[in-house]
Design a protein around this motif. Structure first.
Motif, PDB file in Angstrom:
ATOM      1  N   GLU A 142       0.812  -1.221   0.000  1.00  0.00           N
ATOM      2  CA  GLU A 142       0.000   0.000   0.000  1.00  0.00           C
ATOM      3  C   GLU A 142       0.846   1.271   0.000  1.00  0.00           C
ATOM      4  O   GLU A 142       0.326   2.373  -0.198  1.00  0.00           O
ATOM      5  N   THR A 144       3.458   4.250  -0.994  1.00  0.00           N
ATOM      6  CA  THR A 144       3.923   4.949  -2.188  1.00  0.00           C
ATOM      7  C   THR A 144       5.433   4.762  -2.291  1.00  0.00           C
ATOM      8  O   THR A 144       6.096   4.373  -1.329  1.00  0.00           O
ATOM      9  N   ASP A 172       6.935   7.183 -10.537  1.00  0.00           N
ATOM     10  CA  ASP A 172       6.175   8.256  -9.891  1.00  0.00           C
ATOM     11  C   ASP A 172       6.227   7.988  -8.394  1.00  0.00           C
ATOM     12  O   ASP A 172       5.622   7.025  -7.910  1.00  0.00           O
ATOM     13  N   ASN A 174       4.866   9.270  -5.975  1.00  0.00           N
ATOM     14  CA  ASN A 174       3.607   9.426  -5.240  1.00  0.00           C
ATOM     15  C   ASN A 174       2.636   8.277  -5.505  1.00  0.00           C
ATOM     16  O   ASN A 174       1.495   8.310  -5.053  1.00  0.00           O
ATOM     17  N   LYS A 175       3.103   7.284  -6.255  1.00  0.00           N
ATOM     18  CA  LYS A 175       2.276   6.121  -6.549  1.00  0.00           C
ATOM     19  C   LYS A 175       2.881   4.868  -5.927  1.00  0.00           C
ATOM     20  O   LYS A 175       4.055   4.833  -5.574  1.00  0.00           O
ATOM     21  N   THR A 176       2.075   3.825  -5.806  1.00  0.00           N
ATOM     22  CA  THR A 176       2.530   2.564  -5.236  1.00  0.00           C
ATOM     23  C   THR A 176       3.293   1.759  -6.283  1.00  0.00           C
ATOM     24  O   THR A 176       3.366   2.132  -7.451  1.00  0.00           O
ATOM     25  N   GLU A 179       0.842   0.685  -8.928  1.00  0.00           N
ATOM     26  CA  GLU A 179       0.438   1.821  -9.773  1.00  0.00           C
ATOM     27  C   GLU A 179       1.561   2.241 -10.720  1.00  0.00           C
ATOM     28  O   GLU A 179       1.304   2.876 -11.738  1.00  0.00           O
ATOM     29  N   ASN A 180       2.800   1.871 -10.361  1.00  0.00           N
ATOM     30  CA  ASN A 180       3.937   2.124 -11.241  1.00  0.00           C
ATOM     31  C   ASN A 180       4.206   0.942 -12.172  1.00  0.00           C
ATOM     32  O   ASN A 180       5.258   0.859 -12.793  1.00  0.00           O
ATOM     33  N   ASP A 181       3.239   0.050 -12.244  1.00  0.00           N
ATOM     34  CA  ASP A 181       3.308  -1.125 -13.121  1.00  0.00           C
ATOM     35  C   ASP A 181       4.413  -2.105 -12.703  1.00  0.00           C
ATOM     36  O   ASP A 181       4.969  -2.813 -13.533  1.00  0.00           O
TER      37      ASP A 181
END
Length: 214
Positions: A142, A144, A172, A174-176, A179-181
């Protein structure tokens, strides 16, 4: 303010009477102040016995209160504590030596809550391209990347001065991970009977030649 996430191993590291954390129903609690307040009380024993562990099985998930049962003799409803009565649990029979002026019981007192227990942890490999140093760290899914970076400061206090990349693409912060693939492939490795530790996602750090943020 965004809550902090903890791994089960981080909770387990606090498992003494002088430093006791537990988790239940997805949250992490520091019960050290409670133990200090009730030093020497035998009712601390069941709590201390579970130090560093998850005690969600003590609670009703719907009510978020201690599980209860009906006494077969009195037909009265009492908290269910097969591990032994503990702090803030009333005695089964009326007693004059039990103080009930403590306010909210500790499991309902948010002042003890310090964060959230990660629902899924991940191992990642971080490679410093400047020094060739490699570190494998456990993180919360969870979190970032900025929070992952905070964990990595233990090995590199200048982590802010690096560009973080995965497969050549800037992350990024600020992403997990997801979320950063950077996908979690634990389940696939399990199905294939492969050890995922041998195929950890590798994040590469590239030095920015700027230590002003360090």
């Amino acid at each position: 303010m965004r809550p902090r996430y903890y791994t089960p191993n981080e909770v387990l590291a606090h498992s003494t009477l002088q430093d006791i954390w537990i988790s239940f129903l997805g949250k992490v609690y520091n019960l050290t102040p409670l133990c200090e307040k009730y030093t020497g009380d035998v009712l601390l024993k069941p709590i201390v016995a579970e130090a560093g562990k998850d005690i969600s099985h003590w609670f009703d998930k719907k009510t978020k209160d201690i599980r209860s049962h009906v006494d077969p003799i009195t037909a009265c409803t009492f908290p269910y504590a097969p591990h032994g009565r503990f702090v803030h649990i009333p005695p089964p029979c009326p007693r004059t030596d039990w103080a009930n002026d403590f306010g909210r019981p500790w499991w309902k007192d948010d002042s003890y809550c310090i964060g959230i227990l990660s629902a899924k942890t991940r191992l990642i490999k971080i490679i410093n391209t400047l020094t060739s140093q490699e570190n494998v760290i456990q993180v919360c899914s969870e979190e970032t990347m900025k929070e992952v970076e905070s964990r990595y400061l233990t090995w590199n206090e200048h982590a802010d001065s690096y560009t973080w990349k995965y497969n050549g693409v800037n992350l990024d912060m600020n992403k997990t991970l997801d979320e950063n693939d950077i996908k979690d492939e634990d389940e696939e490795f399990y199905k294939l009977n492969m050890t995922d530790d041998e195929f950890l996602p590798a994040i590469h750090l590239y030095f920015n030649d700027d230590l002003t943020e360090a």
